[in-house]
Design a protein around this motif. Structure first.
Motif, PDB file in Angstrom:
ATOM      1  N   ALA A 164     -11.717   7.338   4.178  1.00 42.65           N
ATOM      2  CA  ALA A 164     -12.863   8.216   3.944  1.00 42.65           C
ATOM      3  C   ALA A 164     -12.631   9.042   2.684  1.00 42.65           C
ATOM      4  O   ALA A 164     -11.498   9.450   2.397  1.00 42.65           O
ATOM      5  N   GLY A 165     -13.683   9.300   1.948  1.00 43.04           N
ATOM      6  CA  GLY A 165     -13.582  10.240   0.844  1.00 43.04           C
ATOM      7  C   GLY A 165     -13.426  11.642   1.398  1.00 43.04           C
ATOM      8  O   GLY A 165     -13.930  11.956   2.476  1.00 43.04           O
ATOM      9  N   ILE A 166     -12.704  12.481   0.693  1.00 41.08           N
ATOM     10  CA  ILE A 166     -12.558  13.867   1.117  1.00 41.08           C
ATOM     11  C   ILE A 166     -13.050  14.759  -0.015  1.00 41.08           C
ATOM     12  O   ILE A 166     -12.636  14.611  -1.176  1.00 41.08           O
ATOM     13  N   ALA A 167     -13.978  15.647   0.317  1.00 43.88           N
ATOM     14  CA  ALA A 167     -14.603  16.518  -0.683  1.00 43.88           C
ATOM     15  C   ALA A 167     -14.268  17.968  -0.376  1.00 43.88           C
ATOM     16  O   ALA A 167     -14.320  18.392   0.776  1.00 43.88           O
ATOM     17  N   ILE A 168     -13.917  18.717  -1.420  1.00 47.49           N
ATOM     18  CA  ILE A 168     -13.653  20.148  -1.284  1.00 47.49           C
ATOM     19  C   ILE A 168     -14.789  20.903  -1.963  1.00 47.49           C
ATOM     20  O   ILE A 168     -15.040  20.719  -3.152  1.00 47.49           O
ATOM     21  N   ASN A 169     -15.497  21.684  -1.164  1.00 45.83           N
ATOM     22  CA  ASN A 169     -16.662  22.430  -1.656  1.00 45.83           C
ATOM     23  C   ASN A 169     -17.642  21.520  -2.395  1.00 45.83           C
ATOM     24  O   ASN A 169     -18.173  21.860  -3.459  1.00 45.83           O
ATOM     25  N   GLY A 170     -17.863  20.339  -1.793  1.00 43.45           N
ATOM     26  CA  GLY A 170     -18.860  19.415  -2.312  1.00 43.45           C
ATOM     27  C   GLY A 170     -18.379  18.473  -3.383  1.00 43.45           C
ATOM     28  O   GLY A 170     -19.108  17.546  -3.773  1.00 43.45           O
ATOM     29  N   LYS A 171     -17.152  18.636  -3.884  1.00 43.30           N
ATOM     30  CA  LYS A 171     -16.634  17.785  -4.952  1.00 43.30           C
ATOM     31  C   LYS A 171     -15.618  16.806  -4.380  1.00 43.30           C
ATOM     32  O   LYS A 171     -14.604  17.213  -3.805  1.00 43.30           O
ATOM     33  N   MET A 172     -15.879  15.499  -4.540  1.00 43.56           N
ATOM     34  CA  MET A 172     -14.969  14.485  -4.023  1.00 43.56           C
ATOM     35  C   MET A 172     -13.666  14.522  -4.811  1.00 43.56           C
ATOM     36  O   MET A 172     -13.666  14.457  -6.045  1.00 43.56           O
ATOM     37  N   VAL A 173     -12.553  14.660  -4.095  1.00 47.38           N
ATOM     38  CA  VAL A 173     -11.264  14.815  -4.769  1.00 47.38           C
ATOM     39  C   VAL A 173     -10.267  13.718  -4.438  1.00 47.38           C
ATOM     40  O   VAL A 173      -9.310  13.512  -5.169  1.00 47.38           O
ATOM     41  N   ASN A 174     -10.470  13.008  -3.341  1.00 55.64           N
ATOM     42  CA  ASN A 174      -9.458  12.044  -2.933  1.00 55.64           C
ATOM     43  C   ASN A 174      -9.998  11.208  -1.792  1.00 55.64           C
ATOM     44  O   ASN A 174     -11.137  11.365  -1.365  1.00 55.64           O
ATOM     45  N   GLY A 175      -9.137  10.320  -1.293  1.00 56.09           N
ATOM     46  CA  GLY A 175      -9.448   9.565  -0.089  1.00 56.09           C
ATOM     47  C   GLY A 175      -8.402   9.855   0.967  1.00 56.09           C
ATOM     48  O   GLY A 175      -7.286  10.295   0.652  1.00 56.09           O
ATOM     49  N   ILE A 176      -8.740   9.637   2.224  1.00 58.66           N
ATOM     50  CA  ILE A 176      -7.805   9.909   3.310  1.00 58.66           C
ATOM     51  C   ILE A 176      -8.070   8.903   4.423  1.00 58.66           C
ATOM     52  O   ILE A 176      -9.169   8.341   4.524  1.00 58.66           O
ATOM     53  N   ASP A 177      -7.078   8.652   5.266  1.00 55.88           N
ATOM     54  CA  ASP A 177      -7.159   7.616   6.296  1.00 55.88           C
ATOM     55  C   ASP A 177      -7.198   8.238   7.688  1.00 55.88           C
ATOM     56  O   ASP A 177      -6.153   8.463   8.308  1.00 55.88           O
ATOM     57  N   PRO A 178      -8.388   8.503   8.208  1.00 52.19           N
ATOM     58  CA  PRO A 178      -8.499   9.123   9.539  1.00 52.19           C
ATOM     59  C   PRO A 178      -8.240   8.115  10.655  1.00 52.19           C
ATOM     60  O   PRO A 178      -8.264   6.897  10.446  1.00 52.19           O
ATOM     61  N   ILE A 179      -8.018   8.657  11.830  1.00 54.92           N
ATOM     62  CA  ILE A 179      -8.059   7.880  13.055  1.00 54.92           C
ATOM     63  C   ILE A 179      -8.942   8.644  14.039  1.00 54.92           C
ATOM     64  O   ILE A 179      -9.267   9.809  13.809  1.00 54.92           O
ATOM     65  N   LYS A 180      -9.337   7.973  15.124  1.00 56.93           N
ATOM     66  CA  LYS A 180     -10.156   8.630  16.130  1.00 56.93           C
ATOM     67  C   LYS A 180      -9.470   8.484  17.479  1.00 56.93           C
ATOM     68  O   LYS A 180      -9.051   7.383  17.866  1.00 56.93           O
TER      69      LYS A 180
END
Length: 352
Positions: free
Chosen positions: A37-53
């Motif tokens: 998933a993309g990860i955005a800080i205050n609306g700005k995409m900064v990186n990707g991350i690998d979540p699990i559920k």
């Protein structure tokens, strides 16, 4: 009779092995991998991350998230499965399976972090509490959104208004006023507005006067002069949130810079700005001397007015420090600059 006992023991052992095997398989299958998933800080995409559920709740890999948020100095105690992370200002501490964590000096309630395939995972709610952010999943584009610093807080099981107020350096009444609450009753999952930062600044460390470990026998005026000369040797060095001493003298954050410079001259400072603020004796602005430490809050990082930055007073109104925008440099006449005026907290003298 003896044969029957042996059969019973063997049967019990085999049953235990079977149950254990089933448990291990269930544990291994108890989570669902989610596409990066993309990860955005205050609306700005900064990186990707690998979540699990897990049971419908999103979890993020702790160390990956820590680095994205600037908590780059990470230590891990394998015997207790405990992580400590800092951005140079605040230390956060979380143990796998524990529902009580620590942020700075405050204990906070969180969803228990999970240890899966030798990797630590934290829920979005736990991550929000640990990193003074509001983190949530945005289904429209499958991204992880981070509001930093947090303006909202999701109540955790076992929370109380008093605990939330302590963790965010505010008061119960301020939280109640911000949320139009008429009682102290709150419930897990409830989202509360946090009082705005300018309603209070953290002044508690100025009252503390912990002793400073000083191995330098020289007169204090000479120690201060030598420290300031040392500090200027690194003008132009880069900035990195949570920089380690191994990265010095090429990369610093504000507190690793002061720790390194003072340490070169026999004065041992702790790692973070909040910890350094607990040392020495308070000094009024009009009594500042070269070598004093000056402390500020950082509204870009913290919503609760806590200590978030420091520098070294040089005399004549100047400060040398490591800033996130310019690295190590001298801020001339800093208390006449609006930003530093607005965010100034207090000063401490650690060279006695």
């Amino acid at each position: 009779m003896r044969t029957n006992k042996i059969k019973i023991i063997v049967s019990f052992f085999m049953t235990f092995v079977l149950i254990s095997s089933v448990f291990q398989v269930q544990t291994a299958q108890a989570y669902e991998r989610i596409p990066t998933a993309g990860i955005a800080i205050n609306g700005k995409m900064v990186n990707g991350i690998d979540p699990i559920k897990i049971e419908g709740i999103y979890y993020l890999p702790l160390t990956q998230l820590s680095k994205i948020l600037g908590y780059n100095h990470i230590t891990f105690a394998n015997n207790t499965k405990t992580y400590e992370m800092t951005d140079g200002s605040t230390v956060v501490r979380a143990t796998m399976g524990g529902t009580q964590a620590r942020r700075g000096d405050e204990f906070i309630r969180i969803h228990a972090p999970r240890w899966i395939n030798e990797t630590a995972y934290v829920s979005l709610q736990a991550a929000s509490s640990l990193f003074n952010s509001f983190i949530y999943f945005k289904p429209q584009n499958g991204s992880i959104q981070v509001e930093k610093p947090a303006q909202r807080y999701r109540v955790q099981p076992g929370d109380s208004l008093w605990l939330i107020a302590e963790a965010h350096h505010t008061t119960v009444q301020s939280i109640k006023s911000a949320n139009n609450l008429t009682s102290n009753i709150i419930y897990a999952g409830q989202i509360l507005k946090l009082p705005v930062a300018d309603q209070g600044k953290e002044m508690e460390p100025v009252k503390e006067k912990k002793p400073v470990e000083n191995k330098n026998p020289a007169p204090s005026i000479d120690v201060a002069r030598n420290i300031l000369n040392e500090a200027q040797n690194y003008i132009g060095a880069g900035y990195k949130f949570g920089a380690t001493l191994n990265e010095a003298p090429h990369l610093f954050d504000c507190s690793s810079y002061t720790q390194f410079v003072f340490g070169q001259h026999g004065i041992q400072l702790p790692r973070t700005s909040r910890q350094q603020a607990e040392l020495g004796t308070p000094v009024a602005v009009e009594d500042l001397r070269p070598g004093d430490l000056v402390f500020f809050t950082n509204t870009d990082l913290y919503s609760d007015g806590r200590v978030g930055h420091l520098g070294i007073y040089m005399g004549n109104g100047d400060m040398i420090h490591a800033s996130s925008s310019r690295g190590v440099h001298i801020a001339s006449n800093f208390l006449n600059i609006g930003y530093w005026q607005e965010n100034y907290l207090f000063a401490k003298r650690v060279i006695q």
